[in-house]
Design an enzyme around this catalytic site. Structure first.
Site, PDB file in Angstrom:
ATOM      1  N   TYR A  96       5.088  12.728  -1.604  1.00  0.00           N
ATOM      2  CA  TYR A  96       3.680  12.757  -1.188  1.00  0.00           C
ATOM      3  C   TYR A  96       2.764  12.713  -2.417  1.00  0.00           C
ATOM      4  O   TYR A  96       1.607  12.352  -2.319  1.00  0.00           O
ATOM      5  CB  TYR A  96       3.379  14.050  -0.421  1.00  0.00           C
ATOM      6  CG  TYR A  96       3.826  14.076   1.024  1.00  0.00           C
ATOM      7  CD1 TYR A  96       4.542  13.026   1.589  1.00  0.00           C
ATOM      8  CD2 TYR A  96       3.526  15.170   1.825  1.00  0.00           C
ATOM      9  CE1 TYR A  96       4.949  13.081   2.925  1.00  0.00           C
ATOM     10  CE2 TYR A  96       3.912  15.225   3.153  1.00  0.00           C
ATOM     11  CZ  TYR A  96       4.626  14.182   3.700  1.00  0.00           C
ATOM     12  OH  TYR A  96       5.007  14.252   5.014  1.00  0.00           O
ATOM     13  N   GLY A  97       3.317  13.114  -3.551  1.00  0.00           N
ATOM     14  CA  GLY A  97       2.512  13.223  -4.773  1.00  0.00           C
ATOM     15  C   GLY A  97       1.863  11.930  -5.209  1.00  0.00           C
ATOM     16  O   GLY A  97       0.919  11.931  -5.996  1.00  0.00           O
TER      17      GLY A  97
ATOM     18  N   CYS B 249       3.858  22.808   1.102  1.00  0.00           N
ATOM     19  CA  CYS B 249       3.666  21.695   0.171  1.00  0.00           C
ATOM     20  C   CYS B 249       2.223  21.750  -0.332  1.00  0.00           C
ATOM     21  O   CYS B 249       1.284  21.691   0.479  1.00  0.00           O
ATOM     22  CB  CYS B 249       3.917  20.391   0.924  1.00  0.00           C
ATOM     23  SG  CYS B 249       3.545  18.904  -0.021  1.00  0.00           S
ATOM     24  N   ASN B 250       2.057  21.876  -1.620  1.00  0.00           N
ATOM     25  CA  ASN B 250       0.702  21.932  -2.192  1.00  0.00           C
ATOM     26  C   ASN B 250      -0.053  20.632  -1.928  1.00  0.00           C
ATOM     27  O   ASN B 250      -1.235  20.638  -1.579  1.00  0.00           O
ATOM     28  CB  ASN B 250       0.771  22.153  -3.702  1.00  0.00           C
ATOM     29  CG  ASN B 250       1.353  23.501  -4.073  1.00  0.00           C
ATOM     30  OD1 ASN B 250       0.639  24.445  -4.346  1.00  0.00           O
ATOM     31  ND2 ASN B 250       2.670  23.607  -4.075  1.00  0.00           N
TER      32      ASN B 250
ATOM     33  N   ASP C 146       7.515  20.077   4.564  1.00  0.00           N
ATOM     34  CA  ASP C 146       7.277  19.609   3.194  1.00  0.00           C
ATOM     35  C   ASP C 146       7.627  18.124   3.173  1.00  0.00           C
ATOM     36  O   ASP C 146       8.240  17.607   4.109  1.00  0.00           O
ATOM     37  CB  ASP C 146       8.150  20.389   2.195  1.00  0.00           C
ATOM     38  CG  ASP C 146       7.937  19.932   0.750  1.00  0.00           C
ATOM     39  OD1 ASP C 146       6.773  19.687   0.372  1.00  0.00           O
ATOM     40  OD2 ASP C 146       8.924  19.786   0.002  1.00  0.00           O
ATOM     41  N   SER C 147       7.274  17.457   2.078  1.00  0.00           N
ATOM     42  CA  SER C 147       7.684  16.067   1.911  1.00  0.00           C
ATOM     43  C   SER C 147       9.201  15.982   1.772  1.00  0.00           C
ATOM     44  O   SER C 147       9.793  14.934   1.990  1.00  0.00           O
ATOM     45  CB  SER C 147       7.046  15.502   0.648  1.00  0.00           C
ATOM     46  OG  SER C 147       7.497  16.238  -0.478  1.00  0.00           O
TER      47      SER C 147
ATOM     48  N   CYS D 207       3.632  23.005  -7.409  1.00  0.00           N
ATOM     49  CA  CYS D 207       4.347  22.102  -6.505  1.00  0.00           C
ATOM     50  C   CYS D 207       5.552  22.894  -6.042  1.00  0.00           C
ATOM     51  O   CYS D 207       6.227  23.538  -6.863  1.00  0.00           O
ATOM     52  CB  CYS D 207       4.791  20.838  -7.243  1.00  0.00           C
ATOM     53  SG  CYS D 207       5.963  19.814  -6.305  1.00  0.00           S
TER      54      CYS D 207
ATOM     55  N   HIS E 135       8.417  22.148  -5.210  1.00  0.00           N
ATOM     56  CA  HIS E 135       9.714  21.752  -5.768  1.00  0.00           C
ATOM     57  C   HIS E 135      10.011  22.461  -7.101  1.00  0.00           C
ATOM     58  O   HIS E 135      11.174  22.633  -7.466  1.00  0.00           O
ATOM     59  CB  HIS E 135       9.740  20.241  -6.049  1.00  0.00           C
ATOM     60  CG  HIS E 135       9.944  19.403  -4.826  1.00  0.00           C
ATOM     61  ND1 HIS E 135       8.953  19.187  -3.906  1.00  0.00           N
ATOM     62  CD2 HIS E 135      11.024  18.710  -4.387  1.00  0.00           C
ATOM     63  CE1 HIS E 135       9.414  18.396  -2.951  1.00  0.00           C
ATOM     64  NE2 HIS E 135      10.672  18.086  -3.229  1.00  0.00           N
TER      65      HIS E 135
HETATM   66  N1  DGL Z   1       6.512  19.699  -2.704  1.00  0.00           N
HETATM   67  C1  DGL Z   1       5.289  19.035  -2.714  1.00  0.00           C
HETATM   68  C2  DGL Z   1       4.168  19.890  -3.313  1.00  0.00           C
HETATM   69  O1  DGL Z   1       4.229  21.091  -3.286  1.00  0.00           O
HETATM   70  C3  DGL Z   1       5.157  17.613  -3.157  1.00  0.00           C
HETATM   71  C4  DGL Z   1       6.285  16.818  -3.696  1.00  0.00           C
HETATM   72  C5  DGL Z   1       6.065  15.328  -3.491  1.00  0.00           C
HETATM   73  O2  DGL Z   1       5.456  14.684  -4.342  1.00  0.00           O
HETATM   74  O3  DGL Z   1       6.475  14.844  -2.428  1.00  0.00           O
HETATM   75  O4  DGL Z   1       3.187  19.382  -3.765  1.00  0.00           O
END
Ligand code: DGL
Length: 269
Positions: A49-50, A80-81, A17-18, A190, A192
């Site tokens: 990553y978003g 991570c989506n 994941d990020s 997401c 998180h």
């Molecule tokens: N956990 C990540 C997701 O599911 C992204 C979080 C981020 O922006 O890094 O999209």
């Protein structure tokens, strides 16, 4: 059973994941498959990553998968989506020898649950704006109104270990109370966000169901392991956690989020 197959079965499952969001997926997989060893890497140096550009996310994910493969994982879960919708097909093409499982918002499940035909999907701005997500919505939610809401900075706030109050302030800004009048299912898109489910639940009230991908990913991982005859029966499974960021800080926040001690090791990638 040959030695090689035996070794493969006992190899760990890799997660990336990020940052720490993937732990919500990791936790669910671990509870469904307690005999499996696991290796987790969070790319804290490059999060969130978003908001990053697609080529950069893909380049990072390529490295992270390479790292996990060096650790001899038998499967990779892109927990991570954002990373999934940005390039899952590409990752599979780059690494055809290992099963790669992605995580995407459970839009189809939400559609099966909604009575009002009005749902909301909360994710990162990249996921919300992605072609993948739009395709999911057109494919499964054609007869529903879908609030596709990308929330900047929410994952970052969770990673900082911000207070519920600070997190509530961010969520409140993006959830329109008028819309919430008829929405009856919220999808956490997401990885998180399941960490802050209680905050969201308090904000939106009991009438709205909040769902995430964890359980479905756990079942999918189980199915693929069975198909590939890769299920472990180990009685001494192990877990290793890595981060490309500050290991002490990451360990502190992760332990707070999961309410148990987790220790991350720095990995330079
Ligand atoms: N956990 C990540 C997701 O599911 C992204 C979080 C981020 O922006 O890094 O999209």
């Amino acid at each position: 059973m040959g030695d090689r197959q035996h070794d493969r079965q006992h190899a760990p499952i890799g997660f990336l994941d990020s940052g720490l969001g993937g732990l919500t997926i990791w936790d669910e997989v671990r509870s469904q498959l307690p005999s499996e060893s696991t290796i987790y890497i969070g790319d804290h140096e490059y999060q969130p990553y978003g908001k990053r550009r697609a080529p950069e996310i893909r380049r990072r994910v390529k490295r992270l998968i390479g790292f996990l493969l060096q650790k001899k994982v038998k499967m990779v879960v892109i927990a991570c989506n954002t990373a999934t919708v940005t390039g899952i097909d590409l990752y599979r093409r780059w690494y055809p020898r290992v099963p790669i499982i992605g995580v995407v918002p459970v839009v189809k499940t939400a559609v099966s649950l909604t009575k009002t035909k009005h749902i909301a999907v909360l994710s990162t701005p990249n996921t919300a704006g992605s072609t993948y997500q739009k395709r999911l919505i057109t494919m499964y939610a054609g007869d529903c109104t879908v609030e596709n809401i990308g929330i900047p900075d929410l994952a970052t706030s969770i990673e900082r270990g911000d207070t519920n109050k600070a997190i509530e302030k961010i969520v409140r800004k993006y959830l329109d109370p008028v819309v919430l009048h008829t929405v009856d299912v919220i999808v956490l898109g997401c990885t998180h966000y399941p960490f802050i489910r209680p905050v969201i639940a308090r904000l939106v009230g009991e009438k709205i169901r909040i769902i995430d991908s964890g359980a479905a990913v756990g079942r999918h991982v189980t199915r693929v392991l069975d198909q590939e005859q890769l299920r472990s029966v180990s009685h001494a499974p192990y877990t290793e956690f890595y981060t490309t960021g500050d290991a002490a800080q990451v360990s502190r926040v992760a332990s707070g989020l999961l309410a148990r001690a987790l220790s991350f090791t720095y990995a330079r990638l």
